[in-house]
Design a protein around this motif. Structure first.
Motif, mmCIF file in Angstrom:
data_model
loop_
_atom_site.group_PDB
_atom_site.id
_atom_site.type_symbol
_atom_site.label_atom_id
_atom_site.label_comp_id
_atom_site.label_asym_id
_atom_site.label_seq_id
_atom_site.Cartn_x
_atom_site.Cartn_y
_atom_site.Cartn_z
ATOM 1 N N TYR A 1 -5.484 5.314 0.042
ATOM 2 C CA TYR A 1 -5.024 3.925 -0.175
ATOM 3 C C TYR A 1 -5.887 2.922 0.879
ATOM 4 O O TYR A 1 -6.349 1.790 0.422
ATOM 5 C CB TYR A 1 -3.646 3.466 0.006
ATOM 6 N N THR A 2 -5.854 3.409 2.182
ATOM 7 C CA THR A 2 -6.676 2.336 2.993
ATOM 8 C C THR A 2 -8.049 2.425 2.771
ATOM 9 O O THR A 2 -8.752 1.112 3.136
ATOM 10 C CB THR A 2 -6.164 2.781 4.407
ATOM 11 N N LEU A 3 -8.751 3.464 2.440
ATOM 12 C CA LEU A 3 -9.988 3.705 2.197
ATOM 13 C C LEU A 3 -10.176 2.709 0.795
ATOM 14 O O LEU A 3 -11.251 1.903 0.821
ATOM 15 C CB LEU A 3 -10.496 4.988 1.679
ATOM 16 N N ILE B 1 -13.028 7.710 7.229
ATOM 17 C CA ILE B 1 -12.286 6.917 8.185
ATOM 18 C C ILE B 1 -12.973 6.211 9.136
ATOM 19 O O ILE B 1 -12.607 4.837 9.423
ATOM 20 C CB ILE B 1 -11.109 7.578 8.595
ATOM 21 N N LEU C 1 -8.470 0.010 0.091
ATOM 22 C CA LEU C 1 -8.362 -1.550 0.591
ATOM 23 C C LEU C 1 -9.662 -1.968 1.207
ATOM 24 O O LEU C 1 -10.014 -3.126 0.871
ATOM 25 C CB LEU C 1 -7.549 -1.547 1.628
ATOM 26 N N ARG C 2 -10.530 -0.880 1.750
ATOM 27 C CA ARG C 2 -11.641 -1.479 2.113
ATOM 28 C C ARG C 2 -12.778 -2.016 1.264
ATOM 29 O O ARG C 2 -13.826 -2.692 1.623
ATOM 30 C CB ARG C 2 -12.338 -0.315 3.073
ATOM 31 N N HIS D 1 -1.695 5.860 -2.587
ATOM 32 C CA HIS D 1 -0.904 6.485 -1.505
ATOM 33 C C HIS D 1 -0.809 7.933 -1.336
ATOM 34 O O HIS D 1 -1.127 8.709 -0.508
ATOM 35 C CB HIS D 1 0.512 5.769 -1.434
ATOM 36 N N ARG E 1 -12.423 -3.916 -1.056
ATOM 37 C CA ARG E 1 -12.138 -5.340 -1.407
ATOM 38 C C ARG E 1 -13.406 -6.332 -1.203
ATOM 39 O O ARG E 1 -14.230 -6.898 -1.963
ATOM 40 C CB ARG E 1 -11.005 -5.919 -0.875
#
Lengths: 263, 519
Positions: B375-377, B280, B379-380, B370, B382
């Protein structure tokens, strides 16, 4: 100071702050008075147990105004302090009704971290936000999109994001961010181009007048050729690769010592 | 709202399974003597009736009592560890009757603890006590046995989903453990804390016990109680993770040192948590190392499938974020195959550098991601997809117009493409230059990697790893103390024998001489 006095003071503060042309200095005075009063009641230190929702909400509202006020007065350290205090109210008091300003302020905090290039803090802060809000709340989505564009290098989108900010407080941080981005673009350009016409450099860096470009070029030590109207970047061809002798000696000694131990 | 509890309960199960697995699979260390208490009984169980099974379970528990007492008297933790290791096999056989009868035969009739424990077991318990149990009461002197019985009842309550009762009992037990303050209780205390936290987690009240855990952690650190310390650190981290408080978790990690002597399973968990925190914070190299350790240290069997899946999912993402592509064989392992399908598709998208496919996969599996809190990981990733795309283009074309780059990568505009390419050049993803006026990108020729310091660096890393491995294994060797003494005694005895032999020979010679003289 008694609780009723705090209440009237807080009301005066919010009236002043929400006025069309708030007197920021006056708000500051109110805020420092209120903070002292709240500390006396232990609302900011969280030592006692507080269960009175009305009082908690009051303390939170004061802090929220404080955070926004810090942004208006462009005082980042103060903004961070207010946010740190607000975290407790947002995360630990589940019985408190959600504040309408909550996500706006969290979004501002994200942007604040981003503008200071504290990416790892940014991501840590992001994890604490519920996934529902993460996807749907425009105030949160804005900094997320911004970070993505920054990482990819689509600086164009960062520039255009100025137009659709969720609230006017965001602009303050975006302006700081623009300076960071300009430097980013400049350092990218130095590596990517051998030379660049000054006019194009201006468009790339979102400058509109020539003077700004020339000043910026001077700052970054670009060689400007006034005849051709071009900026030349120093090439890295003359960089020499040195042999890391010291490091190799150290490593070899280390191997020798360990081999000796084994044999 | 409905998403969160479902997920947590699933994860809990994983964690649970992980614990069960740990006791069995790891620690096949230097136990040379008497190791066959639990393993031999498995085949017999099918043949035997319920009564005999009950008797066997009771006998096992009694055997554990002996071990605990021995451990307390000799100050040797390994006896207690051995008893605790077989708790997982015992757990499946725990019934009201087994527990009630053991309790009845271990406490005096008016003992407070007896009443308390039987009370938690419910009314059935009293009925199953046979008179002979009460006749043959063997009271144990050590409090370890008492705590152990508390622990067994706690485990039973957990399996029976009697969470409220469990919370009450675990509160009492934690208090008992803290008041007793005995070093021989350390291993048991770790277990007690584990189940204590478990009850609170199942009932969704984890936030409440944070102060207790933190206090206990401080005490355990002061007493150098490695088992409890490692368990508590993991429990606290888990607690913070449950509420996504990574900031606090990071602070906890930086303020504590994880005990070196912790068991492999605690270490594996710790490494997993560490890996997540670092991921993170964008420290992918560190995260990758921790996760790799977590995956390797975790016992490789079906019981720990949950842990392996979670750790591997995270490992895949971190690898992708670092720009590496995980090995294909990883996705084929039977334990992982099904759980990793969404991650496999993401990997494929990143590998080809196809932004459209990436977005599609992300949309299709967003619920799974999720639920996994990844999920946020993801997204990175991209921008990793874009990077790979640019790298592919740079490798295949020596010159390409920015418009084509924009079309190939599905970017918004040519200006965007120019910025992105410029950034990749700066970040060292590709080696190229842009010609702004003519609007194209020209790739430079490949540099020979063997003319750089890179091979030296890689070489050093490998040697350092091998040397460390050697040193660590030397450090980890354990020699049985007793036999050394024995050997020494034997040598001494042999020497004595030799000495007497020599003496005898000498005397014999003398005798001979004397004989000679006389002659």
């Amino acid at each position: 100071m008694a609780l009723t006095d705090i209440k009237t003071l807080a009301q005066e503060l919010s009236k002043e702050y929400n006025a069309p042309n708030p007197d920021l200095a006056k708000c500051g005075q109110y805020l420092s008075k209120l903070k002292i009063a709240l500390i006396e009641l232990q609302y900011l230190t969280h030592e006692g147990k507080h269960n009175n929702i009305e009082e908690l909400t009051l303390a939170r509202d004061v802090l929220e105004i404080g955070a926004q006020w810090s942004v208006r007065t462009k005082d980042i350290p103060s903004f961070e302090r207010y946010m740190a205090q607000l975290q407790t109210y947002y995360n630990d008091y589940s019985e408190l009704p959600t504040s309408p300003l909550k996500y706006n302020l969290i979004g501002l905090n994200l942007l604040c971290l981003l503008s200071q290039n504290r990416i790892s803090d940014f991501h840590t802060a992001l994890e604490t936000i519920e996934s529902q809000e993460l996807l749907n709340n425009p105030a949160i989505q804005h900094p997320i999109k911004l970070e993505q564009s920054l990482m990819e290098g689509s600086y164009n989108r960062v520039w255009s994001s100025r137009a659709d900010v969720p609230s006017k407080e965001y602009l303050f941080f975006i302006d700081i961010l623009m300076d960071t981005i300009r430097n980013e673009i400049a350092s990218c350009s130095e590596k990517a181009y051998s030379s660049l016409p000054l006019k194009d450099a201006g468009t790339l860096l979102f400058f509109t007048n020539m003077e700004d470009i020339l000043n910026f070029a001077k700052e970054r030590n670009w060689k400007v050729n006034p005849v051709e109207q071009k900026a030349y970047f120093h090439s890295d061809a003359d960089e020499r690769i040195s042999i890391p002798a010291n490091q190799i000696i150290k490593q070899t000694m280390f191997y020798a010592r360990d081999m000796d131990r084994i044999v | 709202m409905s998403e969160a509890p479902r997920r947590s309960s699933r994860l809990n199960k994983n964690q649970e399974e992980d614990t069960k697995g740990k006791v069995k699979a790891v620690d096949q260390d230097v136990e040379m003597e008497e190791s066959a208490t639990t393993s031999t009984e498995t085949p017999k169980e099918k043949v035997l009736g319920a009564k005999e099974l009950e008797a066997l379970a009771i006998a096992d528990i009694k055997q554990h009592f002996v071990l605990f007492t021995k451990s307390a008297k000799t100050h040797e933790a390994r006896f207690a560890i051995r008893a605790l290791r077989s708790v997982s096999s015992l757990r499946k056989r725990l019934t009201v009757a087994v527990l009630a009868r053991t309790i009845a035969s271990s406490y005096g009739k008016d003992d407070e603890a007896r009443k308390l424990l039987l009370g938690y077991l419910g009314s059935e318990a009293l009925g199953s006590i046979t008179p002979e149990d009460e006749v043959t009461v063997t009271k144990f002197e050590t409090p370890e046995v008492d705590v152990y019985l508390h622990l067994l009842v706690m485990i039973y309550l957990l399996d029976q989903n009697q969470h409220e009762k469990g919370i009450e009992l675990s509160n009492i037990t934690v208090k008992v453990v803290q008041d007793l303050n005995r070093r021989s209780l350390d291993q048991l205390a770790a277990k007690v804390y584990f189940y204590y936290a478990r009850f609170y987690e199942v009932t969704g009240r984890l936030a409440e016990i944070r102060p207790t855990l933190l206090n206990a952690q401080r005490t355990a650190t002061l007493r150098r109680d490695d088992d409890t310390q490692s368990t508590l650190i993991n429990l606290l981290l888990r607690n913070y993770f449950h509420y996504n408080l990574y900031d606090q978790a990071d602070k906890l990690v930086s303020k504590t040192t994880f005990p070196e002597n912790a068991t492999n399973n605690q270490l594996a968990r710790y490494m997993y948590y560490l890996g997540r925190i670092k991921a993170i914070q964008l420290d992918y190299t560190e995260s990758h190392q921790s996760l790799l350790q977590a995956v390797r240290k975790a016992p490789q069997n079906n019981v720990t499938a949950g842990f392996q899946q979670e750790a591997n999912k995270l490992l895949i993402i971190v690898q992708l974020l670092m720009g590496e592509i995980p090995e294909r064989s990883l996705f084929r392992q039977p334990v992982l195959r099904k759980a990793l399908i969404p991650y496999f598709q993401i990997t494929q998208a990143v590998r080809v550098g196809d932004l459209n496919k990436f977005q599609e996969t992300l949309a299709a599996h967003s619920a799974t991601f999720h639920a996994d809190k990844n999920y946020t990981l993801i997204l990175r990733l991209r921008h990793n997809v874009i990077k790979t795309g640019i790298r592919m283009i740079s490798l295949s074309y020596s010159r390409i117009s920015l418009r084509d780059v924009c079309l190939k990568l599905h970017l918004d505009s040519e200006e965007d493409a120019e910025y992105i390419v410029a950034k990749s050049i700066r970040d060292g993803v590709i080696d190229a230059t842009i010609d702004h006026e003519k609007g194209f990108m020209r790739s430079k020729e490949n540099v020979d990697i063997y003319s750089t310091n890179e091979p030296q660096h890689a070489f050093h890393q490998r040697i350092a790893f091998c040397l460390k491995l050697h040193n660590d294994s030397v450090k980890a060797m354990r020699f049985p103390l007793k036999t050394v003494n024995q050997d020494a005694a034997e040598v001494e005895a042999a020497r004595d024998q030799e000495r007497t032999l020599v003496q005898e020979i000498a005397e014999a010679d003398e005798d001979m001489d004397e004989d000679h003289d006389e002659l």
